[in-house]
Each structure stands twice: as structure tokens, then as C-alpha cells.
Design a protein around this motif. Structure first.
Motif, PDB file in Angstrom:
ATOM      1  N   SER A 251       0.821  -1.207   0.000  1.00 33.21           N
ATOM      2  CA  SER A 251       0.000   0.000   0.000  1.00 33.21           C
ATOM      3  C   SER A 251       0.850   1.250   0.000  1.00 33.21           C
ATOM      4  N   ARG A 252       2.142   1.098  -0.303  1.00 34.33           N
ATOM      5  CA  ARG A 252       3.019   2.260  -0.293  1.00 34.33           C
ATOM      6  C   ARG A 252       3.372   2.694  -1.716  1.00 34.33           C
ATOM      7  N   GLY A 253       2.535   2.304  -2.653  1.00 34.48           N
ATOM      8  CA  GLY A 253       2.754   2.714  -4.033  1.00 34.48           C
ATOM      9  C   GLY A 253       2.137   4.070  -4.312  1.00 34.48           C
ATOM     10  N   THR A 254       2.575   4.694  -5.411  1.00 35.83           N
ATOM     11  CA  THR A 254       2.001   5.976  -5.829  1.00 35.83           C
ATOM     12  C   THR A 254       0.851   5.751  -6.797  1.00 35.83           C
ATOM     13  N   VAL A 255       0.844   4.569  -7.443  1.00 41.97           N
ATOM     14  CA  VAL A 255      -0.204   4.253  -8.418  1.00 41.97           C
ATOM     15  C   VAL A 255      -1.152   3.249  -7.787  1.00 41.97           C
ATOM     16  N   THR A 256      -2.438   3.602  -7.741  1.00 44.82           N
ATOM     17  CA  THR A 256      -3.448   2.711  -7.170  1.00 44.82           C
ATOM     18  C   THR A 256      -4.581   2.571  -8.180  1.00 44.82           C
ATOM     19  N   ALA A 257      -5.528   1.714  -7.870  1.00 43.23           N
ATOM     20  CA  ALA A 257      -6.654   1.502  -8.788  1.00 43.23           C
ATOM     21  C   ALA A 257      -7.367   2.833  -9.035  1.00 43.23           C
ATOM     22  N   PHE A 258      -7.579   3.140 -10.301  1.00 43.64           N
ATOM     23  CA  PHE A 258      -8.250   4.385 -10.685  1.00 43.64           C
ATOM     24  C   PHE A 258      -9.758   4.183 -10.566  1.00 43.64           C
ATOM     25  N   ALA A 259     -10.464   5.183 -10.018  1.00 43.03           N
ATOM     26  CA  ALA A 259     -11.920   5.079  -9.912  1.00 43.03           C
ATOM     27  C   ALA A 259     -12.543   6.435 -10.238  1.00 43.03           C
ATOM     28  N   PRO A 260     -13.677   6.471 -10.940  1.00 46.04           N
ATOM     29  CA  PRO A 260     -14.372   5.314 -11.528  1.00 46.04           C
ATOM     30  C   PRO A 260     -13.638   4.855 -12.796  1.00 46.04           C
ATOM     31  N   PHE A 261     -13.521   3.531 -12.953  1.00 39.43           N
ATOM     32  CA  PHE A 261     -12.742   2.968 -14.051  1.00 39.43           C
ATOM     33  C   PHE A 261     -13.668   2.369 -15.107  1.00 39.43           C
ATOM     34  N   ASP A 262     -13.401   2.693 -16.361  1.00 40.70           N
ATOM     35  CA  ASP A 262     -14.194   2.160 -17.476  1.00 40.70           C
ATOM     36  C   ASP A 262     -13.214   1.735 -18.569  1.00 40.70           C
ATOM     37  N   ALA A 263     -12.914   0.450 -18.615  1.00 40.96           N
ATOM     38  CA  ALA A 263     -11.907  -0.079 -19.543  1.00 40.96           C
ATOM     39  C   ALA A 263     -12.250   0.234 -20.999  1.00 40.96           C
ATOM     40  N   ARG A 264     -13.525   0.134 -21.351  1.00 38.82           N
ATOM     41  CA  ARG A 264     -13.923   0.379 -22.743  1.00 38.82           C
ATOM     42  C   ARG A 264     -13.732   1.844 -23.116  1.00 38.82           C
ATOM     43  N   ALA A 265     -14.118   2.733 -22.211  1.00 42.66           N
ATOM     44  CA  ALA A 265     -13.961   4.170 -22.472  1.00 42.66           C
ATOM     45  C   ALA A 265     -12.470   4.507 -22.638  1.00 42.66           C
ATOM     46  N   ASP A 266     -11.618   3.908 -21.791  1.00 41.70           N
ATOM     47  CA  ASP A 266     -10.177   4.142 -21.910  1.00 41.70           C
ATOM     48  C   ASP A 266      -9.648   3.592 -23.231  1.00 41.70           C
ATOM     49  N   ALA A 267     -10.121   2.409 -23.610  1.00 44.33           N
ATOM     50  CA  ALA A 267      -9.679   1.794 -24.871  1.00 44.33           C
ATOM     51  C   ALA A 267     -10.077   2.693 -26.048  1.00 44.33           C
ATOM     52  N   GLU A 268     -11.270   3.203 -26.002  1.00 47.04           N
ATOM     53  CA  GLU A 268     -11.748   4.082 -27.081  1.00 47.04           C
ATOM     54  C   GLU A 268     -10.928   5.369 -27.143  1.00 47.04           C
ATOM     55  N   ALA A 269     -10.625   5.929 -25.968  1.00 44.70           N
ATOM     56  CA  ALA A 269      -9.824   7.159 -25.923  1.00 44.70           C
ATOM     57  C   ALA A 269      -8.411   6.912 -26.469  1.00 44.70           C
ATOM     58  N   LEU A 270      -7.847   5.758 -26.168  1.00 45.82           N
ATOM     59  CA  LEU A 270      -6.501   5.430 -26.659  1.00 45.82           C
ATOM     60  C   LEU A 270      -6.514   5.224 -28.176  1.00 45.82           C
ATOM     61  N   ARG A 271      -7.540   4.551 -28.674  1.00 41.56           N
ATOM     62  CA  ARG A 271      -7.628   4.325 -30.128  1.00 41.56           C
ATOM     63  C   ARG A 271      -7.730   5.670 -30.857  1.00 41.56           C
ATOM     64  N   LYS A 272      -8.558   6.540 -30.319  1.00 44.87           N
ATOM     65  CA  LYS A 272      -8.738   7.855 -30.916  1.00 44.87           C
ATOM     66  C   LYS A 272      -7.420   8.638 -30.882  1.00 44.87           C
ATOM     67  N   ALA A 273      -6.691   8.508 -29.788  1.00 44.39           N
ATOM     68  CA  ALA A 273      -5.424   9.236 -29.626  1.00 44.39           C
ATOM     69  C   ALA A 273      -4.353   8.767 -30.609  1.00 44.39           C
ATOM     70  N   MET A 274      -4.466   7.518 -31.071  1.00 45.99           N
ATOM     71  CA  MET A 274      -3.415   6.976 -31.946  1.00 45.99           C
ATOM     72  C   MET A 274      -3.850   6.816 -33.397  1.00 45.99           C
ATOM     73  N   LYS A 275      -5.110   7.106 -33.682  1.00 45.71           N
ATOM     74  CA  LYS A 275      -5.651   6.884 -35.019  1.00 45.71           C
ATOM     75  C   LYS A 275      -5.318   8.051 -35.946  1.00 45.71           C
ATOM     76  N   GLY A 276      -5.121   7.761 -37.208  1.00 47.14           N
ATOM     77  CA  GLY A 276      -4.903   8.847 -38.173  1.00 47.14           C
ATOM     78  C   GLY A 276      -3.521   9.466 -38.061  1.00 47.14           C
ATOM     79  N   MET A 277      -3.404  10.673 -38.547  1.00 47.32           N
ATOM     80  CA  MET A 277      -2.109  11.350 -38.560  1.00 47.32           C
ATOM     81  C   MET A 277      -1.759  11.874 -37.171  1.00 47.32           C
ATOM     82  N   GLY A 278      -0.533  11.639 -36.748  1.00 47.73           N
ATOM     83  CA  GLY A 278      -0.092  12.188 -35.462  1.00 47.73           C
ATOM     84  C   GLY A 278      -0.742  11.482 -34.288  1.00 47.73           C
ATOM     85  N   THR A 279      -0.085  11.541 -33.170  1.00 44.26           N
ATOM     86  CA  THR A 279      -0.580  10.873 -31.969  1.00 44.26           C
ATOM     87  C   THR A 279      -0.785  11.901 -30.878  1.00 44.26           C
TER      88      THR A 279
END
Length: 321
Positions: free
Chosen positions: A5-33
Motif C-alpha cells: 500500500s506504499r505505491g504511488t499508483v493505485t486503482a483508478f476510480a471510476p474505471f471504465d476499460a472500454r472508455a479508456d480503450a476508445e480514448a486510446l484508439r482515438k489518440a493513436m488513429k490517423g495522422m499524429g498521436t
């Protein structure tokens, strides 16, 4: 696995794996990232959540998230993002595999991991290594190392350190005397005594031995190791002693020297920041501030740049003024 429990990174809440996946795809799609989106998501979700995101990414788009990161990103930033995506259970085994592969062995990685991990963690690394790479880690390491350095690595790989149950003062006295005779009092050091005692005694026992050693000899054990040994063996013995004293202090020092002076050892910086981010990075930050008159955050800020810096600072999780 124990819950740290002494980490700086913990479970993110509220977490939505699909929303994150969609945001990442959008961030990397097309020209430039859109690197900012990529780093903000990956550095603020814990490893278990990153695995869920990768799974959602494949489900939604039929694409491999790590492959996409590799094709869209470059340099140290790419290395950091890909390291964050590595499943936690395989992280150490993977690092060791790459440390002993091909031309030349990376002794620094062997030293850092095997000196700092608990016996339970070492047992786990050996099992994962066997499963993932169909090879025996000990055989691989003995094939690439030699001498007393190799012997101490093999002792650490046995993961048979005595459990911490009460300290026998008579044995403390005896071990301290043995080390004193093997080191300070002898022409040529009896390395085997150092290997056996430092590699097998319990942590609380060894902390007492180090105090007693100081009383008997007038030296810190680190000073003797420094004078009496050299090369890879010296570095490994020192790492073991430092980790017995304090694992967070050992990593604070490792991070400090990865950035101090000309040029940065980015591989070490990335490996430590990622592997300790959910374990004890808060304690490492505390030790860093105490021992180096500046905060880890300030040093990262001064020593790195761009998206790489932004991501490392997010992992660092804050400043310690």
C-alpha cells in the motif's frame, strides 16, 4: 501476492476499460498521436486495469494495444509506455530474460532484482520464468556469470533466507566475528563467508550483525566490502547489504545515480519507477528527500523532458518539499 500500500499508483476510480480503450484508439488513429492522452491514461491506471484496457482494446478494434503503442511512439517514451503495459507478474522475469540474452550480460539488472526482491518474489520469478520461457532461470544465470558473483546470485536464487523469528544475540556476535575475520583481518577476503551469511540469514538478524560488526571493527560493513572486493561481486554484496538495511533507501539511491551527472541511465530509471510504482514508491520518495537534499520529483523534472517527463512525474505522484 501481498497487497502493498506504499505505491504511488493505485486503482483508478471510476474505471471504465472500454472508455479508456476508445480514448486510446482515438489518440493513436490517423495522422499524429495525442501523446498526452496516452500517458495520462496509462500512468494513472494500475497494472491490473491496464490489462483490462488492453483486453477491451482487442475486443473493440481487433488490434493489439502494445503493438499500436510500439508503432505510434518512439524512444524513451515508447519504452516507458510499453513497460507500463507489461503484466506485473512477468515484469521481473522479462527484465532478467533480457539481461542475460545475447551478447554480454547486464549484471546491473541481475544485481538490482535479485538483491531487492523478497524470497517469495524470487520463487515467483523462477516459476514465471520457467512457464514463459521454458527455461530454468538458475541455469541461464550460471551459464552467463562466474566466480563469487555467480555463487552469491545462486544463493539468492534459492530464496531460502531464514524467516524473521526472534534474534539470537550469540549468533549475531558469532556472525559479526566471522565477517570481521574474513574481511578486515585477513590477507585476501574469505568471500564465501560473506556470501553465506549475507545470502541466508534473516533480515532482522543481519541488521543486528551490521551494528555488531561496526562495534567490533570500527567500520561499516559497506566500507569493508568496498575495500576488500571489487567489480560485480562488490556491487552485488553492497546491494544486498543496502537492501537488508532498507529496500526503499536502496531504490532511492539507485534512482539518484541513474540521473546524477552527465547522461541518464533511462533503462534503470524506467525499470525502477515502473516496478516500484505499486509497491513502495512513496517510501522511496521519502528516503530520496532525506538522503539527497532534493525530491525525486525535482530531479526527474530537471533531468528529463517532454512526454517522457510528464509520464514519469505522474508515476512519481507528487513532490516532497
Amino acid at each position: 501476492t501481498p497487497q502493498y500500500s506504499r505505491g504511488t499508483v493505485t486503482a483508478f476510480a471510476p474505471f471504465d476499460a472500454r472508455a479508456d480503450a476508445e480514448a486510446l484508439r482515438k489518440a493513436m488513429k490517423g495522422m499524429g498521436t495525442d501523446e498526452e492522452t496516452v500517458l495520462t491514461i496509462l500512468a494513472t491506471r494500475n497494472n491490473a486495469q491496464r490489462q483490462e484496457i488492453a483486453s477491451a482494446f482487442k475486443t473493440l478494434f481487433g488490434r493489439d494495444l502494445v503493438d499500436d503503442l510500439k508503432s505510434e511512439l518512439t524512444g524513451k517514451f515508447e519504452t516507458l509506455m510499453v513497460s507500463l503495459m507489461r503484466p506485473a507478474y512477468i515484469f521481473d522475469a522479462h527484465a532478467l530474460k533480457h539481461a542475460i540474452k545475447g551478447a554480454g550480460t547486464n549484471e546491473k539488472v541481475l544485481t538490482e532484482i535479485l538483491a531487492s526482491r523478497t524470497p517469495a518474489e524470487v520463487q515467483n520469478i523462477k516459476q514465471v520464468y520457467q512457464q514463459e520461457y521454458e527455461a530454468n532461470l538458475e541455469d541461464k544465470i550460471t551459464g552467463e556469470t562466474s566466480g563469487h558473483f555467480q555463487r552469491l546470485l545462486v544463493v539468492l536464487l534459492q530464496a531460502n533466507r531464514d524467516p524473521d523469528v526472534g534474534v539470537d544475540e550469540a549468533l549475531v556476535e558469532q556472525d559479526a566475528q566471522v565477517l570481521f575475520r574474513a574481511g578486515e583481518l585477513k590477507w585476501g577476503t574469505d568471500e564465501e563467508k560473506f556470501i553465506t551469511i549475507l545470502g541466508t540469514r534473516s533480515v532482522s538478524h543481519l541488521r543486528r550483525v551490521f551494528d555488531k560488526y561496526m562495534t567490533i571493527s570500527g567500520f561499516q560493513i559497506e566500507e569493508t566490502i568496498d575495500r576488500e572486493t571489487s567489480g560485480d561481486l562488490e556491487k552485488l554484496l553492497l546491494a544486498v547489504v543496502k537492501c537488508i538495511r532498507s529496500v526503499p533507501a536502496y531504490f532511492a539511491e539507485t534512482l539518484y545515480y541513474s540521473m546524477k551527472g552527465a547522461g541518464t541511465d533511462d533503462d534503470t530509471l524506467i525499470r525502477v519507477m515502473v516496478s516500484r510504482s505499486e509497491v513502495d514508491l512513496l517510501d522511496i520518495r521519502q528516503e530520496f528527500r532525506k538522503n539527497f537534499a532534493k525530491s525525486l520529483y525535482q530531479m526527474i523534472q530537471k533531468d528529463t523532458s517532454g512526454d517522457y517527463r510528464k509520464a514519469l512525474l505522474l508515476l512519481c505522484g507528487g513532490d516532497d518539499d
